[in-house]
Design a protein around this motif. Structure first.
Motif, PDB file in Angstrom:
ATOM      1  N   ALA A   1       0.862  -1.177   0.000  1.00 21.99           N
ATOM      2  CA  ALA A   1       0.000   0.000   0.000  1.00 21.99           C
ATOM      3  C   ALA A   1       0.896   1.224   0.000  1.00 21.99           C
ATOM      4  O   ALA A   1       1.952   1.232   0.636  1.00 21.99           O
ATOM      5  N   LYS A   2       0.463   2.245  -0.711  1.00 26.41           N
ATOM      6  CA  LYS A   2       1.242   3.477  -0.697  1.00 26.41           C
ATOM      7  C   LYS A   2       0.830   4.304   0.526  1.00 26.41           C
ATOM      8  O   LYS A   2      -0.353   4.323   0.897  1.00 26.41           O
ATOM      9  N   TYR A   3       1.796   4.934   1.111  1.00 30.80           N
ATOM     10  CA  TYR A   3       1.538   5.834   2.247  1.00 30.80           C
ATOM     11  C   TYR A   3       1.941   7.254   1.857  1.00 30.80           C
ATOM     12  O   TYR A   3       2.661   7.455   0.875  1.00 30.80           O
ATOM     13  N   LEU A   4       1.493   8.236   2.625  1.00 31.75           N
ATOM     14  CA  LEU A   4       1.824   9.620   2.316  1.00 31.75           C
ATOM     15  C   LEU A   4       3.288   9.924   2.618  1.00 31.75           C
ATOM     16  O   LEU A   4       3.854  10.851   2.064  1.00 31.75           O
TER      17      LEU A   4
ATOM     18  N   VAL B   1       0.254  -9.758  -6.142  1.00 34.07           N
ATOM     19  CA  VAL B   1       1.168  -9.340  -7.211  1.00 34.07           C
ATOM     20  C   VAL B   1       0.498  -9.435  -8.579  1.00 34.07           C
ATOM     21  O   VAL B   1       0.927  -8.782  -9.536  1.00 34.07           O
ATOM     22  N   ALA B   2      -0.582 -10.227  -8.634  1.00 34.43           N
ATOM     23  CA  ALA B   2      -1.301 -10.394  -9.899  1.00 34.43           C
ATOM     24  C   ALA B   2      -2.774 -10.028  -9.727  1.00 34.43           C
ATOM     25  O   ALA B   2      -3.616 -10.423 -10.531  1.00 34.43           O
ATOM     26  N   ASP B   3      -3.089  -9.307  -8.676  1.00 38.48           N
ATOM     27  CA  ASP B   3      -4.504  -9.056  -8.370  1.00 38.48           C
ATOM     28  C   ASP B   3      -4.756  -7.622  -7.915  1.00 38.48           C
ATOM     29  O   ASP B   3      -4.708  -7.323  -6.718  1.00 38.48           O
ATOM     30  N   PRO B   4      -5.048  -6.715  -8.841  1.00 42.79           N
ATOM     31  CA  PRO B   4      -5.361  -5.347  -8.421  1.00 42.79           C
ATOM     32  C   PRO B   4      -6.799  -5.216  -7.917  1.00 42.79           C
ATOM     33  O   PRO B   4      -7.196  -4.174  -7.432  1.00 42.79           O
TER      34      PRO B   4
ATOM     35  N   ASP C   1     -10.909   5.053  -7.276  1.00 43.48           N
ATOM     36  CA  ASP C   1     -11.941   4.039  -7.030  1.00 43.48           C
ATOM     37  C   ASP C   1     -11.758   3.358  -5.680  1.00 43.48           C
ATOM     38  O   ASP C   1     -12.727   3.065  -4.984  1.00 43.48           O
ATOM     39  N   THR C   2     -10.504   3.087  -5.313  1.00 41.96           N
ATOM     40  CA  THR C   2     -10.270   2.416  -4.028  1.00 41.96           C
ATOM     41  C   THR C   2     -10.762   3.297  -2.889  1.00 41.96           C
ATOM     42  O   THR C   2     -11.473   2.831  -1.984  1.00 41.96           O
ATOM     43  N   ALA C   3     -10.410   4.575  -2.913  1.00 42.53           N
ATOM     44  CA  ALA C   3     -10.807   5.484  -1.834  1.00 42.53           C
ATOM     45  C   ALA C   3     -12.325   5.563  -1.739  1.00 42.53           C
ATOM     46  O   ALA C   3     -12.897   5.509  -0.638  1.00 42.53           O
ATOM     47  N   CYS C   4     -12.986   5.665  -2.887  1.00 46.90           N
ATOM     48  CA  CYS C   4     -14.458   5.760  -2.869  1.00 46.90           C
ATOM     49  C   CYS C   4     -15.062   4.469  -2.349  1.00 46.90           C
ATOM     50  O   CYS C   4     -16.023   4.492  -1.567  1.00 46.90           O
ATOM     51  N   GLU C   5     -14.498   3.345  -2.781  1.00 43.65           N
ATOM     52  CA  GLU C   5     -15.011   2.053  -2.337  1.00 43.65           C
ATOM     53  C   GLU C   5     -14.823   1.893  -0.828  1.00 43.65           C
ATOM     54  O   GLU C   5     -15.722   1.441  -0.119  1.00 43.65           O
ATOM     55  N   GLU C   6     -13.659   2.293  -0.343  1.00 43.68           N
ATOM     56  CA  GLU C   6     -13.374   2.164   1.087  1.00 43.68           C
ATOM     57  C   GLU C   6     -14.272   3.112   1.904  1.00 43.68           C
ATOM     58  O   GLU C   6     -14.768   2.753   2.965  1.00 43.68           O
ATOM     59  N   ALA C   7     -14.469   4.328   1.376  1.00 40.10           N
ATOM     60  CA  ALA C   7     -15.330   5.290   2.077  1.00 40.10           C
ATOM     61  C   ALA C   7     -16.745   4.749   2.154  1.00 40.10           C
ATOM     62  O   ALA C   7     -17.413   4.811   3.199  1.00 40.10           O
ATOM     63  N   GLU C   8     -17.193   4.191   1.044  1.00 41.22           N
ATOM     64  CA  GLU C   8     -18.532   3.618   0.974  1.00 41.22           C
ATOM     65  C   GLU C   8     -18.672   2.451   1.979  1.00 41.22           C
ATOM     66  O   GLU C   8     -19.629   2.364   2.733  1.00 41.22           O
ATOM     67  N   TYR C   9     -17.661   1.586   1.978  1.00 43.06           N
ATOM     68  CA  TYR C   9     -17.671   0.435   2.895  1.00 43.06           C
ATOM     69  C   TYR C   9     -17.723   0.919   4.349  1.00 43.06           C
ATOM     70  O   TYR C   9     -18.532   0.452   5.155  1.00 43.06           O
ATOM     71  N   LEU C  10     -16.864   1.889   4.651  1.00 41.71           N
ATOM     72  CA  LEU C  10     -16.785   2.389   6.034  1.00 41.71           C
ATOM     73  C   LEU C  10     -18.053   3.136   6.438  1.00 41.71           C
ATOM     74  O   LEU C  10     -18.411   3.171   7.620  1.00 41.71           O
ATOM     75  N   SER C  11     -18.752   3.724   5.448  1.00 42.17           N
ATOM     76  CA  SER C  11     -19.936   4.521   5.782  1.00 42.17           C
ATOM     77  C   SER C  11     -21.040   3.660   6.394  1.00 42.17           C
ATOM     78  O   SER C  11     -21.942   4.164   7.052  1.00 42.17           O
TER      79      SER C  11
ATOM     80  N   GLY D   1     -10.029   7.150  13.139  1.00 36.61           N
ATOM     81  CA  GLY D   1      -9.287   6.261  12.227  1.00 36.61           C
ATOM     82  C   GLY D   1      -8.886   7.006  10.969  1.00 36.61           C
ATOM     83  O   GLY D   1      -9.614   7.881  10.488  1.00 36.61           O
ATOM     84  N   PHE D   2      -7.710   6.663  10.441  1.00 38.86           N
ATOM     85  CA  PHE D   2      -7.154   7.340   9.272  1.00 38.86           C
ATOM     86  C   PHE D   2      -6.782   6.265   8.261  1.00 38.86           C
ATOM     87  O   PHE D   2      -5.875   5.462   8.500  1.00 38.86           O
ATOM     88  N   PHE D   3      -7.530   6.209   7.160  1.00 36.93           N
ATOM     89  CA  PHE D   3      -7.333   5.136   6.172  1.00 36.93           C
ATOM     90  C   PHE D   3      -6.686   5.679   4.902  1.00 36.93           C
ATOM     91  O   PHE D   3      -7.182   6.630   4.297  1.00 36.93           O
ATOM     92  N   LEU D   4      -5.585   5.042   4.512  1.00 35.88           N
ATOM     93  CA  LEU D   4      -4.909   5.417   3.268  1.00 35.88           C
ATOM     94  C   LEU D   4      -5.508   4.618   2.123  1.00 35.88           C
ATOM     95  O   LEU D   4      -5.662   3.397   2.239  1.00 35.88           O
ATOM     96  N   ALA D   5      -5.854   5.293   1.046  1.00 33.75           N
ATOM     97  CA  ALA D   5      -6.361   4.594  -0.147  1.00 33.75           C
ATOM     98  C   ALA D   5      -5.839   5.335  -1.366  1.00 33.75           C
ATOM     99  O   ALA D   5      -6.591   5.778  -2.225  1.00 33.75           O
ATOM    100  N   ILE D   6      -4.530   5.496  -1.405  1.00 33.73           N
ATOM    101  CA  ILE D   6      -3.922   6.269  -2.502  1.00 33.73           C
ATOM    102  C   ILE D   6      -3.201   5.341  -3.481  1.00 33.73           C
ATOM    103  O   ILE D   6      -2.328   5.756  -4.215  1.00 33.73           O
ATOM    104  N   GLY D   7      -3.591   4.090  -3.462  1.00 38.09           N
ATOM    105  CA  GLY D   7      -3.060   3.146  -4.438  1.00 38.09           C
ATOM    106  C   GLY D   7      -2.122   2.117  -3.835  1.00 38.09           C
ATOM    107  O   GLY D   7      -1.667   2.268  -2.698  1.00 38.09           O
ATOM    108  N   HIS D   8      -1.891   1.075  -4.599  1.00 37.80           N
ATOM    109  CA  HIS D   8      -0.956   0.015  -4.213  1.00 37.80           C
ATOM    110  C   HIS D   8       0.105  -0.099  -5.281  1.00 37.80           C
ATOM    111  O   HIS D   8      -0.130   0.246  -6.435  1.00 37.80           O
ATOM    112  N   LYS D   9       1.244  -0.620  -4.880  1.00 39.53           N
ATOM    113  CA  LYS D   9       2.304  -0.844  -5.856  1.00 39.53           C
ATOM    114  C   LYS D   9       2.684  -2.319  -5.799  1.00 39.53           C
ATOM    115  O   LYS D   9       3.115  -2.804  -4.753  1.00 39.53           O
TER     116      LYS D   9
END
Ligand code: NDP
Length: 315
Positions: A118-121, A284-287, A157-167, A238-246
């Protein structure tokens, strides 16, 4: 001259995909050797509690679960070693993998399960509050924030999906977006905009976190560098990072097919890559799914694919 070691089934990476591949490969008598890689146990070792892996009705800590998977692989004879693969040569068979820049092993089959990060700030506070309110996985940790206030960083999309899930769990979700628009697909944007429990903070960046024994809030800045720049503190639990994965595929660039985001491309319904005898399992093969259970399942598939390859090629 010292001969390179020859391995029938080499597994790179020690998350749920790697260990599950090791369990299946050792039970199939493939004498697998697994190199643990950069982060022994993988991403789950940074998760506090795993409650969604079937078979643990009371939940289990990520660390304990990975230790159990490792023991299970070792029980059937998998040779589990410390070490990071630093280069891969798939141009001739057997394939040659370099460990720690020194030792070269030769392998008839390779299962790549190096995961994704996961990418962090990059804020020091993210490390300070790791497991104490900072998370990069809403599906893993969201449950701990029932009726609490959380923030999600990112506008994809990840951030929106996570926000939606958390909501559906938290009493309030802030979505912290650095630009003045969302990058997510239209359908995800609409869901977020229409959700009364989600408030979007556009043009906003995080400068730090605060709290006594865990996260109690974030230091934010809106319109940074503009004439309406404004700094304020937002109370959150809580502080959730959803700025992408590498995906961790740097050493495979140029020797195996990757998609535009660096994920290994596998043939549909299999773990086969474009290199015969090289298989990919887990994140590694699953975004798309990125769950422990889906990674474990693909590790099982990779071991079965490796066994069939060895049999079909009389190796
Ligand atoms: P993306 O790269 O699409 O989005 C990352 C987001 O994080 C962007 O809004 C970006 O901002 C922001 N960001 C990046 N770095 C920082 C930073 N340092 N500070 C603040 N914000 C930052 O990643 P995703 O994980 O969302 O998606 C990856 C891919 O997976 C995409 O193709 C996506 O469509 C796909 N996906 C599909 C899903 C689905 O179909 N259900 C679900 C999840 C993902 P900015 O816009 O300013 O660059």
């Amino acid at each position: 001259m010292e001969q390179n070691e020859r391995i029938r089934c080499l597994i790179i990476g020690s998350g749920p995909a790697g260990y599950t591949a090791a369990i299946y490969a050792s039970r199939a008598n493939l004498s697998p050797v697994l190199y643990e890689g950069m982060q022994p146990g993988g991403q789950l070792t940074t998760t506090s509690e795993v409650e969604n892996f079937p078979g643990y009705p009371e939940g289990i800590s990520g660390m304990d679960m990975m230790e159990d998977l490792k023991k299970q692989a070792a029980r059937f004879g998998a040779d589990i070693r410390r070490g990071i693969a630093t280069a891969a040569d798939f141009s001739t068979h057997p394939y040659r993998i370099t460990i720690e820049g020194e030792k070269v092993v030769e392998a008839d089959t390779v299962i790549i399960s190096t995961g994704a990060s996961a990418k962090y700030l990059g804020l020091p506070d993210e490390a300070k509050y790791a497991g104490l309110g900072v998370s990069a996985c809403a599906t893993c940790d969201g449950f701990f924030y029932r009726k609490k206030i959380v923030a999600v960083v990112g506008g994809g999309d990840t951030a929106c999906e996570e926000a939606e899930y958390l909501s559906h769990l938290a009493s309030k979700v802030y979505l912290i977006v650095r630009k003045n628009y969302l990058r997510a697909s239209n359908i995800m944007q609409k869901r977020v905009f229409d959700n009364p429990n989600i408030e979007i903070l556009f043009e906003t960046q995080t400068e730090g976190l605060f709290g006594e024994n865990g996260v109690e809030g974030a230091h934010l800045v809106k319109g940074k560098g503009t004439d309406h720049e404004e700094r304020y503190d937002l109370p959150i639990d809580g502080f959730f990072l959803a700025i992408g994965h590498k995906p961790n595929t740097d050493i495979f660039k140029g020797s195996i097919e990757l998609d535009e985001n660096g994920y290994i491309v596998t043939r549909p319904y299999t773990t086969e890559t474009n290199v015969p005898g090289v298989f990919a399992a887990g994140d590694v093969a699953d975004p798309r799914y990125r769950q422990a259970i889906t990674a474990a399942a693909s590790g099982c598939k990779a071991a079965i694919d490796a066994e069939r390859y060895l049999v079909n090629n009389n190796l």
